[in-house]
Design an enzyme around this catalytic site. Sequence first.
Site, PDB file in Angstrom:
ATOM      1  N   ASP A  13       0.864  -1.176   0.000  1.00  0.00           N
ATOM      2  CA  ASP A  13       0.000   0.000   0.000  1.00  0.00           C
ATOM      3  C   ASP A  13       0.910   1.238   0.000  1.00  0.00           C
ATOM      4  OD1 ASP A  13      -2.130   1.716  -0.034  1.00  0.00           O
ATOM      5  OD2 ASP A  13      -3.166   0.858   1.683  1.00  0.00           O
TER       6      ASP A  13
HETATM    7  C1  NOJ Z   1      -3.969   4.007   0.071  1.00  0.00           C
HETATM    8  C2  NOJ Z   1      -5.157   3.135   0.283  1.00  0.00           C
HETATM    9  O1  NOJ Z   1      -5.072   2.475   1.528  1.00  0.00           O
HETATM   10  C3  NOJ Z   1      -5.340   2.096  -0.809  1.00  0.00           C
HETATM   11  O2  NOJ Z   1      -6.538   1.431  -0.594  1.00  0.00           O
HETATM   12  C4  NOJ Z   1      -5.313   2.758  -2.153  1.00  0.00           C
HETATM   13  O3  NOJ Z   1      -5.587   1.823  -3.162  1.00  0.00           O
HETATM   14  C5  NOJ Z   1      -3.943   3.395  -2.315  1.00  0.00           C
HETATM   15  N1  NOJ Z   1      -3.791   4.421  -1.304  1.00  0.00           N
HETATM   16  C6  NOJ Z   1      -3.742   3.993  -3.707  1.00  0.00           C
HETATM   17  O4  NOJ Z   1      -4.477   5.143  -3.850  1.00  0.00           O
END
Ligand code: NOJ
Length: 720
Positions: free
Chosen positions: A269
């Site tokens: 993430d």
């Molecule tokens: C952080 C988020 O937790 C995740 O779900 C998301 O896909 C990513 N950012 C990318 O934007």
Amino acid sequence: MEKKQLHKLLEQMTVEEKIGQLVQLTPNFFEETDGEGEITGPLMEWGMSKQELYNIGSVLGTHTISQTHQIQAAYLKNNRLGIPLLFMADVIHGYETIFPIPIALASSWSPELIEEMASLSAVESAEAGVHVTFSPMADLVRDPRWGRVMESSGEDTYLNSLLTAAYVRGYQGNPNKLNENFNKIAACVKHFIGYGASEAGRDYNTVDFSDLALYQDHLPSFEAALNAGAKLVMTSFNTIKGIPASGSQWLLKEVLRNDLNFQGLLISDWAAIAEMITHGVAVDKKEAALKALSASVDMDMMTDCYQSSLKELLKEGKITETTVDQAVLHVLQLKNDLGLFEDPYRGMKGKQQKAVTFSDSIQSTARELAAQSMVLLKNEHLLPLNSKKTVALIGPKAASQDILGAWSWIGKQSQAVTLKDALKKEYPDLLTAETDSLTKITSDEWETIKRVAAKADIVILALGESSEESGEAASKATIRLPEAQEQLVKSIKAINPNIVTVLFNGRPLVLEEIAENSSSLLEAWFPGTQGGPAIVDILVGRVNPSAKLPMSFPRNTGQIPIYYNHMSTGRPVTQQNKQEKYISKYIDVANEPLYPFGYGLTYTSFIIEDIKVSSTQLTEDTKIIITVNVTNIGRMIGKEIIQLYLHDVSAEVVRPVKELKKFRTVLLEPNQMQEVKFEITVEDLVYIHPDLKKSADKGFFEIFIGTESRAPKITEIEYV
Ligand code: NOJ
């Protein structure tokens, strides 16, 4: 490209080129290198060279087809081996057309509708050059304070698994034919794992649960997504057994890669690899990179841990080139699966794009999906609306276009159809008193409200939250509507008690006050682009509501976490003992939620009768057939979801008081009856035992059938 050729390509790559493939950045990194001038902005901050930029593997979050096209073209001009970029994005509930938020979609209890939504999202986003969506979110959620419950399928593992798989099927179609079908995109199931169990519902907070909880509650939805062929997995921010997920070899190598046999692309993430430093388990980026790569994380989202450290780690012999190659192969393999080597501009149709994106047919599906997602929580005879009555529309959400919900970054609020615009079509003489703020009613506004409420036969009160109040980084300690809105219902009630309240929100709310003062209550969630018309379809009875809550609505924030399938305790509260002291209860509020999981009303009524159980004994090779007759005894055609729950009463391990095992949806005309059949086999009795293996206990099981999780017990069966 043949697999062999991918290996050949890998052989031609320098170490720098390989490492580059493992890095994902946002588009603004490219903006800073336009022209011949010096490097500025993020590239400079990261100390990255232009050549390093043209080696990266992926970009996340481009906004337009032309931006995507431009970046790919510039990249291919500069990338020595012509390896195309992979474009990923958060296409969570639609792209340009915004569908209802996932918790709303889950309320439809319909894998078919979710598959359709995902498939249309894929069409629109693929046309803009997106290759991968960071969806579905498979996290099991039991704490409505956590803002991301809006992005989930709710509190039940079984429903969550069914729906998660449906998203994957919708986005990807046949996972082995993504290179032929450019209307499809690859799915990235997230967040592996446990993010939904953030302590106290606070985003990015600690997670700590038992292995039993991991295997029986949290893992099945990921397993379902992988069985449906999900091409990517994203790690979660949280710790599992004390180790941040992105650095846990046990979790990622043993559980994900080995036990679940995941061979696709594993991405961290956003900044999760570097956050191991802040977690306090890595001293610097190099150690964080070492931990993540050793745990088999292939791609580093938005940090320079891999970019700045992998080469050194290789030199020092702390990682091997084989490990790096394996990660690079996962990236190349996905690019190949998507057909990018043949067409790096896959799916982009340029000017023709508009022919499909935001088409009338997608809009009408969005409207249908929204109506199928709205849960009727209370109805004291005001709905469906009588067309002859005078109607007043009041409140902060009456004419608001903030109805898309979080994660609608491409969807435009200006394209959302409001409740007011849609209701005016039905009631040209609609009285209106919109209010501006969610937290305050001005005295001028109140004067108009008083006037129209007194004049109308029925008041439609549109209340709710802003899209920013749920989603990522939107945890709340109080999940009530603002006081001004609660007060508004009470004040209007004194003038006109015929109130239909329509709610726009992204999480279960504490609604006792609102419910008490409204005659009817409709949970519209954030319904998306076609929200207004969909609500009107329900209000006037063109669509009979049929959705069911995928998450409990507490009476009081202090009851959280609250979910129907909680464990049996040694001192449960019962009708007989509820006055006693030493039992598992609150002394100031009931244990039960205001609206439980599986609950939702319709404009008609159904009865379930003639229950037949083929046998009360089950063996390993037999099955039990349970049939019930369901009759629509009301006056409108309607859908009902018949739910079967089970409870293991003589288990080895303490089991939930009830677990959803199956459900069937029936659509019946007035007076029509249908037989609904459920099959029970040993498969339905198995659960994770202390050895972390699945097996079933011999002994008795209670079976409950009904139209919500408070379903009554209908029989007991024995596994012999
Ligand atoms: C952080 C988020 O937790 C995740 O779900 C998301 O896909 C990513 N950012 C990318 O934007």
